[in-house]
Scaffold this motif. Structure first.
Motif, mmCIF file in Angstrom:
data_model
loop_
_atom_site.group_PDB
_atom_site.id
_atom_site.type_symbol
_atom_site.label_atom_id
_atom_site.label_comp_id
_atom_site.label_asym_id
_atom_site.label_seq_id
_atom_site.Cartn_x
_atom_site.Cartn_y
_atom_site.Cartn_z
ATOM 1 N N VAL A 4 -45.080 5.887 120.042
ATOM 2 C CA VAL A 4 -43.825 5.606 119.337
ATOM 3 C C VAL A 4 -42.691 6.253 120.114
ATOM 4 O O VAL A 4 -42.911 7.149 120.927
ATOM 5 C CB VAL A 4 -43.856 6.119 117.883
ATOM 6 N N GLU A 5 -41.458 5.801 119.852
ATOM 7 C CA GLU A 5 -40.340 6.231 120.693
ATOM 8 C C GLU A 5 -39.980 7.696 120.545
ATOM 9 O O GLU A 5 -39.624 8.362 121.510
ATOM 10 C CB GLU A 5 -39.113 5.369 120.406
ATOM 11 N N GLY A 6 -40.005 8.220 119.324
ATOM 12 C CA GLY A 6 -39.536 9.586 119.154
ATOM 13 C C GLY A 6 -40.114 10.281 117.940
ATOM 14 O O GLY A 6 -40.984 9.756 117.235
ATOM 15 N N LYS A 7 -39.598 11.478 117.684
ATOM 16 C CA LYS A 7 -40.124 12.342 116.635
ATOM 17 C C LYS A 7 -39.982 11.721 115.259
ATOM 18 O O LYS A 7 -40.900 11.802 114.433
ATOM 19 C CB LYS A 7 -39.402 13.693 116.682
ATOM 20 N N HIS A 8 -38.837 11.098 114.982
ATOM 21 C CA HIS A 8 -38.628 10.531 113.653
ATOM 22 C C HIS A 8 -39.583 9.376 113.396
ATOM 23 O O HIS A 8 -40.096 9.226 112.283
ATOM 24 C CB HIS A 8 -37.174 10.079 113.493
ATOM 25 N N ASP A 9 -39.824 8.566 114.422
ATOM 26 C CA ASP A 9 -40.805 7.483 114.288
ATOM 27 C C ASP A 9 -42.180 8.053 113.952
ATOM 28 O O ASP A 9 -42.881 7.550 113.065
ATOM 29 C CB ASP A 9 -40.899 6.689 115.593
ATOM 30 N N ALA A 10 -42.557 9.103 114.684
ATOM 31 C CA ALA A 10 -43.872 9.709 114.468
ATOM 32 C C ALA A 10 -43.993 10.300 113.074
ATOM 33 O O ALA A 10 -45.048 10.186 112.432
ATOM 34 C CB ALA A 10 -44.118 10.788 115.522
ATOM 35 N N LYS A 48 -46.324 10.078 107.677
ATOM 36 C CA LYS A 48 -46.195 10.178 106.227
ATOM 37 C C LYS A 48 -46.880 9.018 105.515
ATOM 38 O O LYS A 48 -47.524 9.209 104.487
ATOM 39 C CB LYS A 48 -44.732 10.244 105.817
ATOM 40 N N VAL A 49 -46.732 7.816 106.061
ATOM 41 C CA VAL A 49 -47.263 6.635 105.380
ATOM 42 C C VAL A 49 -48.695 6.311 105.823
ATOM 43 O O VAL A 49 -49.522 5.941 104.989
ATOM 44 C CB VAL A 49 -46.342 5.420 105.610
ATOM 45 N N ARG A 94 -37.367 10.499 100.682
ATOM 46 C CA ARG A 94 -37.267 9.428 99.704
ATOM 47 C C ARG A 94 -38.351 8.382 99.872
ATOM 48 O O ARG A 94 -38.476 7.473 99.042
ATOM 49 C CB ARG A 94 -35.890 8.753 99.805
ATOM 50 N N VAL A 95 -39.140 8.486 100.947
ATOM 51 C CA VAL A 95 -40.223 7.534 101.182
ATOM 52 C C VAL A 95 -41.465 7.994 100.445
ATOM 53 O O VAL A 95 -41.987 9.078 100.699
ATOM 54 C CB VAL A 95 -40.514 7.402 102.694
ATOM 55 N N ARG A 96 -41.939 7.160 99.525
ATOM 56 C CA ARG A 96 -43.142 7.488 98.772
ATOM 57 C C ARG A 96 -44.377 6.823 99.369
ATOM 58 O O ARG A 96 -45.428 7.429 99.485
ATOM 59 C CB ARG A 96 -42.974 7.036 97.312
ATOM 60 N N ASP A 109 -49.326 14.836 95.383
ATOM 61 C CA ASP A 109 -48.884 13.896 96.404
ATOM 62 C C ASP A 109 -49.986 13.680 97.437
ATOM 63 O O ASP A 109 -51.083 14.245 97.337
ATOM 64 C CB ASP A 109 -47.566 14.334 97.036
ATOM 65 N N PHE A 110 -49.698 12.874 98.457
ATOM 66 C CA PHE A 110 -50.722 12.502 99.427
ATOM 67 C C PHE A 110 -51.086 13.635 100.371
ATOM 68 O O PHE A 110 -52.083 13.557 101.083
ATOM 69 C CB PHE A 110 -50.255 11.275 100.223
ATOM 70 N N ASP A 111 -50.288 14.696 100.400
ATOM 71 C CA ASP A 111 -50.622 15.872 101.195
ATOM 72 C C ASP A 111 -51.414 16.898 100.397
ATOM 73 O O ASP A 111 -51.726 17.978 100.906
ATOM 74 C CB ASP A 111 -49.336 16.516 101.729
ATOM 75 N N GLY A 112 -51.717 16.589 99.132
ATOM 76 C CA GLY A 112 -52.483 17.492 98.295
ATOM 77 C C GLY A 112 -51.656 18.491 97.516
ATOM 78 O O GLY A 112 -52.208 19.312 96.789
#
Length: 277
Positions: free
Chosen positions: A112-118, A123-124, A250-252, A44-47
């Motif tokens: 960004v507004e919050g932790k989930h946004d960050a 991730k992407v 679920r986000v690839r 994956d993108f994190d190695g």
């Protein structure tokens, strides 16, 4: 399994390094980097690397496929069958720069507004942000934007890009965005946003087996209502955090996000990185 099911006969796809596949059983998504006997390895993108049975079911651009013996590599482009895959791409769709060191942080920032946004942005677009030296900071809500900008001091060489939830006409967020833009100017500040109540909605609902995100009744917490609809635990704050991690898992790549969000993030990165040095 996605709504509507999958075809009974998956398409055969020749194995080739560089294919980006999702293991249908686990949801792990990564690049095919090797094969030994009856095993294939995805990274994956994190190695992180994981091994899967070669005869397992995979998804290629959301289409179910089975891996078959590789075709003979062409001697030059267009000859001998399938052209070998091109350069690997990051989750944002940009070319992945293997082994690149993070650039020294720029003066500019993205808020960004919050932790989930960050976490979604990381991730992407994490690879791109490290290459460009762009730091993402949390606001803990749009109400704190003016204070954060006052402390930071945006300018033409210290540009700030801001991503807000629910940035629609006559909303509180729109009033805040217009006020700070008038205060700091378009050369120093770019405030963009999406129409959704929460960044969870940035994820395409099909990734969760839904045709669309459900409408949550007035008076009910939006996140708790979503968890209720999905049948997931919601009693404690830890349940909300775990629910988001399941959604984020679920986000690839950028294709699993709504264009109204992914396009805005790309604009903000371009704005910050175009500042005079």
């Amino acid at each position: 399994m996605r709504s509507g099911g999958t075809p009974s006969t998956p398409r055969d796809v020749p194995m080739a390094r560089g294919l980006f596949l999702e293991d249908a059983a686990s949801g792990f998504y990564g690049e095919l980097v090797g094969a030994e006997a009856d095993i294939v390895r995805l990274r994956d993108f994190d190695g992180q690397e994981r091994a899967f049975p070669r005869n397992g079911l995979f998804l290629l651009d959301d289409e179910p496929v089975r891996l078959v013996a590789p075709q003979r590599a062409p001697t030059r482009s267009g000859e001998g069958g399938r052209v070998a895959p091109g350069r690997a791409r990051s989750a944002s769709g940009s070319f992945h720069v293997a082994g690149a060191r993070a650039r020294v942080a720029r003066a500019g920032r993205i808020f960004v507004e919050g932790k989930h946004d960050a976490e979604l942005v990381e991730k992407v677009w994490g690879h791109d942000l490290r290459i460009e030296g762009v730091v993402v900071e949390l606001l803990d809500g749009a109400d704190h934007l003016d204070d954060a900008l006052r402390a930071f001091g945006p300018g033409p060489r210290r540009r700030v890009g801001v991503l807000l939830d629910h940035l629609v006409d006559r909303s509180k967020e729109r009033r805040i965005a217009d006020a700070v833009t008038a205060k700091y100017g378009n050369d120093a500040l770019l405030v963009l946003g999406h129409p959704y109540v929460d960044v969870w909605q940035a994820v395409r609902p099909q990734r969760l087996g839904l045709q669309e995100w459900p409408t949550i009744p007035m008076g009910e917490s939006w996140k708790h209502g979503i968890l209720r609809h999905l049948g997931w635990p919601r009693e404690e704050q830890a349940d909300v955090a775990r629910g988001w991690q399941r959604i984020l898992g679920r986000v690839r790549d950028y294709r699993d996000l709504e264009p109204s969000v992914s396009g805005r993030v790309e604009e903000l990165i371009d704005f910050v990185t175009a500042a005079p040095q």
